[in-house]
Design an enzyme around this catalytic site. Sequence first.
Site, PDB file in Angstrom:
ATOM      1  N   SER A  76       0.786  -1.214  -0.074  1.00  9.89           N
ATOM      2  CA  SER A  76       0.166  -0.042   0.167  1.00  9.89           C
ATOM      3  C   SER A  76       0.914   1.141   0.066  1.00  9.89           C
ATOM      4  CB  SER A  76      -0.964  -0.101   1.205  1.00  9.89           C
ATOM      5  OG  SER A  76      -1.984   1.006   1.003  1.00  9.89           O
ATOM      6  N   HIS A 110      -5.149  -0.870  -3.199  1.00 12.84           N
ATOM      7  CA  HIS A 110      -6.543  -1.266  -2.938  1.00 12.84           C
ATOM      8  C   HIS A 110      -7.559  -1.040  -4.211  1.00 12.84           C
ATOM      9  CE1 HIS A 110      -4.638  -1.343   1.169  1.00 12.84           C
ATOM     10  NE2 HIS A 110      -4.491  -0.138   0.903  1.00 12.84           N
TER      11      HIS A 110
END
Length: 211
Positions: free
Chosen positions: A132, A171
């Site tokens: 991320s 994501h």
Amino acid sequence: MPERTFVLLGGGDLRAKETLPLDKKIADLARPHSGEKRPCALFIGTASHDFMPYYNTFHKTYTGELGWKTDVALTVFHEPDPQKLDAKFAAADLIYIGGGDTLFMLNHWKTDGLLDRVLEAYRRGVVVAGLSAGAICWFEEMYTDSAVDGVPTPYSLHKGLGLLKGGACPHFNLRRDDFLAAVPESDRKNWLCLADNTAAVFRNEVLEEIW
């Protein structure tokens, strides 16, 4: 010249072992750097404000599941000892950069000396993995959120470090609709969009594989 390798994960819950198949592949990729010694993974949790339970989960995964030693570079709440930091990076066969607040991480890296050490290790052949925030920061642009005074802000476009060309969105399984609304169709070909529990492998700054 050593091969330079990034393994960049779009997201996933380390504690729930969602990323374990990817972690096994990362460990296999990085293990040769250790030679005959037991390999060591260095965790950097700046984006999570050095949240120790995150490191503890990482340790359980990489030690309990994969048999590695681990260490952690803590710089958020105290000024680190440069010699101790150097020793941690010198011992690392893998550097793993966790998720969290991307903008906080990049701002903190301007003063804590971690970025220069990560890049030095990367250039001498240590695999750098990131999830991320730890994945998207290397690109020219990032689609990310942040937190101001502890309050999350909406996802938006920000400048990254620029080591990798184009932009990156983490994501993507959760962010698809708002990403498509934020990025013009003509620009999307320059973006790498990674869903949770997927990873992109860059060698010498060129995308080579998707896991």
